[in-house]
Write a protein that holds these residues in place. Structure first.
Motif, PDB file in Angstrom:
ATOM      1  N   LYS A  69       5.842  -0.205  -6.176  1.00  9.88           N
ATOM      2  CA  LYS A  69       4.793  -1.184  -5.858  1.00  9.88           C
ATOM      3  C   LYS A  69       3.832  -0.606  -4.813  1.00  9.88           C
ATOM      4  N   GLN A  70       4.387   0.153  -3.847  1.00  8.65           N
ATOM      5  CA  GLN A  70       3.530   0.732  -2.805  1.00  8.65           C
ATOM      6  C   GLN A  70       2.524   1.700  -3.415  1.00  8.65           C
ATOM      7  N   GLN A  71       2.961   2.453  -4.431  1.00  7.06           N
ATOM      8  CA  GLN A  71       2.022   3.394  -5.068  1.00  7.06           C
ATOM      9  C   GLN A  71       0.945   2.643  -5.836  1.00  7.06           C
ATOM     10  N   LEU A  72       1.307   1.519  -6.422  1.00 10.34           N
ATOM     11  CA  LEU A  72       0.267   0.698  -7.084  1.00 10.34           C
ATOM     12  C   LEU A  72      -0.713   0.204  -6.030  1.00 10.34           C
ATOM     13  N   ASP A  73      -0.163  -0.284  -4.895  1.00 12.37           N
ATOM     14  CA  ASP A  73      -1.020  -0.827  -3.829  1.00 12.37           C
ATOM     15  C   ASP A  73      -1.957   0.247  -3.267  1.00 12.37           C
ATOM     16  N   ALA A  74      -1.480   1.499  -3.286  1.00 10.19           N
ATOM     17  CA  ALA A  74      -2.288   2.587  -2.725  1.00 10.19           C
ATOM     18  C   ALA A  74      -3.338   3.097  -3.715  1.00 10.19           C
ATOM     19  N   THR A  75      -3.303   2.558  -4.924  1.00  8.54           N
ATOM     20  CA  THR A  75      -4.256   2.992  -5.947  1.00  8.54           C
ATOM     21  C   THR A  75      -5.502   2.109  -5.879  1.00  8.54           C
TER      22      THR A  75
ATOM     23  N   VAL B 216      -3.405  -3.381  -9.740  1.00 11.17           N
ATOM     24  CA  VAL B 216      -3.249  -2.657  -8.467  1.00 11.17           C
ATOM     25  C   VAL B 216      -3.672  -3.514  -7.277  1.00 11.17           C
ATOM     26  N   THR B 217      -3.966  -4.787  -7.529  1.00  7.70           N
ATOM     27  CA  THR B 217      -4.370  -5.624  -6.382  1.00  7.70           C
ATOM     28  C   THR B 217      -3.474  -6.848  -6.186  1.00  7.70           C
ATOM     29  N   MET B 218      -2.470  -7.028  -7.043  1.00  2.36           N
ATOM     30  CA  MET B 218      -1.621  -8.223  -6.918  1.00  2.36           C
ATOM     31  C   MET B 218      -0.840  -8.174  -5.601  1.00  2.36           C
TER      32      MET B 218
END
Ligand SMILES: Cc1cc2nc3c(=O)[nH]c(=O)nc-3n(C[C@H](O)[C@H](O)[C@H](O)COP(=O)(O)OP(=O)(O)OC[C@H]3O[C@@H](n4cnc5c(N)ncnc54)[C@H](O)[C@@H]3O)c2cc1C
Length: 468
Positions: free
Chosen positions: A426-432, A444-446
């Motif tokens: 999830k952190q990698q999605l958030d960092a995208t 990537v913004t949820m």
């Protein structure tokens, strides 16, 4: 070492058989393939391709309607069904030719006719026997029809793809992916559609949120989905109308009835059981991870093995086998993390596991769900919404599943499948950083976790979590 006519003899020139034979041919193996129908198989001639062309064709109705909100005025559109069918059939003929050429170019000998195995190294086609070091069964699957009075009057997806006339009213029995795809096609083409399903929601086996969201969106489009009902019998009237008696006691009328009640492996009458090739209770060839059957020289790939019945899976299994046998490169397909799509309207796409499966196998989860109206529909006023869901294992923050219902879902989820395969967190999605403005950026913004139903219930007895 005994001398055989061929290194590999493949029965069935569909997705898996053609892919395996071509790959084997490319390594210099002497290969023959037999086909009882047209080269290309289900996907090219009776499945993915013709269906998707009809999905595109049908979707224009929405596009014409939506254009008004963007300032266009379009005269009342009319459909020439015969023209659409003819264009689709021409494309299928072209693909059939392409597949034949690809086989020829790979040095694979095409033998027309139905093949059956007579011993572990011999196949018979049209009275002629051919020997081979290895035999590959890639005979696919066929539609399943339950026995009931009047069943001879129904069509399956094969018939639905080649209807001469567009019916005014159709009853579709079954809420699996084929049923909902055809419901979307016919509904958008202006046909009155009733769908009979055994459960409450369509798409058994998919994530529960996907199931309820799609059921609701389909109903919003005017598809009459009737839950917990099946057909008791049906009859054809003198005027050609079909009359269906349901298990609820209702009588429904339609011009066509389509059964989308599953598919069964195509193994009947091709000599497998006689040779001791083990089949499961649905008739699928039982194979090991390398696609080898219980008889050493006989292999099977694709739908006939009833593992994951998708074209890219059949192709990958077929290629892995050819790599193992003819390139000294032992390969097995990893069947986990395979993405899939349902070309319903709106479409669905998914990769990884459902929330239910994740709770059973991974314990505590963080679940992110978002539902919104895509920007495309703000000016057009269309009520269609999209839903996205990310399932994350709480301890490791690894993503276990991405699910989406909404416009362009299959195009969006394909990229996410790569991330999931690489073990994205999830952190990698958030960092995208997202691409704006798109629907895809939502993945990537949820930020907001959905309240955990179990934890909420522990805190407040009687409390039920509410979807966003
Ligand atoms: C309506 C529909 C829509 C679909 N949509 C999708 C989709 O969108 N995406 C997706 O990934 N998958 C889709 N599928 C599934 C996909 O078509 C199959 O998973 C895929 O075709 C399986 O490939 P296969 O090689 O196992 O079998 P097939 O492609 O079915 O090929 C089997 C071939 O063997 C031949 N054959 C059978 N018995 C014999 C015999 N004894 N001798 C000689 N030849 C024989 C058959 O005629 C056939 O050509 C769809 C299927 C259907 C029915």
């Amino acid at each position: 070492m005994p001398q055989y006519d061929f290194d590999l003899f493949t029965i069935g020139a569909g997705s898996g058989g053609v892919a395996s034979s071509r790959r084997a041919g490319s390594y210099g193996a002497k290969v023959a393939i037999c086909e009882e129908d047209r080269v290309g198989g289900t996907c090219v001639l009776r499945g993915c391709v013709p269906k998707k062309l009809l999905v595109y064709g049908a979707h224009f109705r929405h596009d014409f309607e939506d254009s008004a909100g963007y300032g266009w005025s379009v005269p009342e559109p009319t459909l020439d069904w015969k023209k659409l069918q003819a264009a689709k059939d021409k494309e299928l003929d072209r693909l059939n030719g392409v597949y034949k050429r690809l086989l020829r170019d790979s040095g694979v000998q095409l033998i027309e006719g139905r093949g059956h195995v007579v011993d572990p190294h011999t196949v018979e086609v049209a009275g002629k026997r051919y020997t081979a070091a290895h035999i590959l069964i890639s005979t696919g699957s066929r539609p399943f029809l339950p026995e009931m009075p009047g069943i001879e009057h129904v069509i399956t997806s094969d018939g639905a793809l080649s209807l001469k006339e567009l019916p005014r009213r159709i009853i579709i029995v079954g809420g699996g992916y084929i049923g909902v795809e055809f419901a979307g096609i016919f509904n958008a083409l202006g046909v009155k559609v009733v769908v009979l399903i055994r459960g409450d929601t369509v798409l058994r086996g998919f994530d529960d949120d996907v199931r309820s969201f799609l059921t609701q969106e389909m109903r919003k489009k005017g598809i009459d989905i009737r839950s917990e009902v099946f057909v008791r019998d049906l009859e054809k009237r003198a005027d050609g109308t079909l009359s269906v008696l349901t298990t609820m006691g209702d009588t429904l009328e339609a011009d066509a009835v389509m059964f989308a009640t599953g598919r069964v492996p195509h193994t009947r009458g091709i000599g497998l059981e006689e040779l001791g090739v083990k089949l499961d209770k649905r008739g699928a060839v039982m194979v090991d991870a390398g696609s080898r059957s219980s008889v050493e020289s006989i292999y099977a790939v694709g739908d006939v093995t009833d593992r994951l019945n998708l074209t890219p899976v059949a192709i990958a299994e077929g290629r892995a086998l050819a790599e193992t046998l003819f390139n000294d490169n032992p390969m097995q397909l990893d069947h986990s993390g395979v993405p899939s799509a349902v070309f319903s309207q709106p479409p669905v796409s998914t990769v990884g596991i459902t929330e239910l499966a994740a709770r059973e196998s991974h314990g505590k989860l963080d679940v992110y769900v978002s539902s919104f109206r895509p920007m495309k529909y703000t000016l057009s006023g269309r009520e269609e919404r999209a839903m996205m869901k990310t399932i994350v294992e709480r301890d490791t923050q690894r993503v276990l599943g991405f699910h989406m219902v909404g416009v362009d879902a299959p195009e969006i989820v394909q990229g996410l499948a790569v991330a999931l395969k690489c073990g994205v967190t999830k952190q990698q999605l958030d960092a995208t950083v997202g691409i704006h403005p798109t629907a895809a950026e939502e993945f990537v913004t949820m930020r907001d976790k959905r309240p955990d139903p179990q934890e909420s219930a522990e805190r407040e007895p009687g409390h039920e979590a509410v979807n966003n």
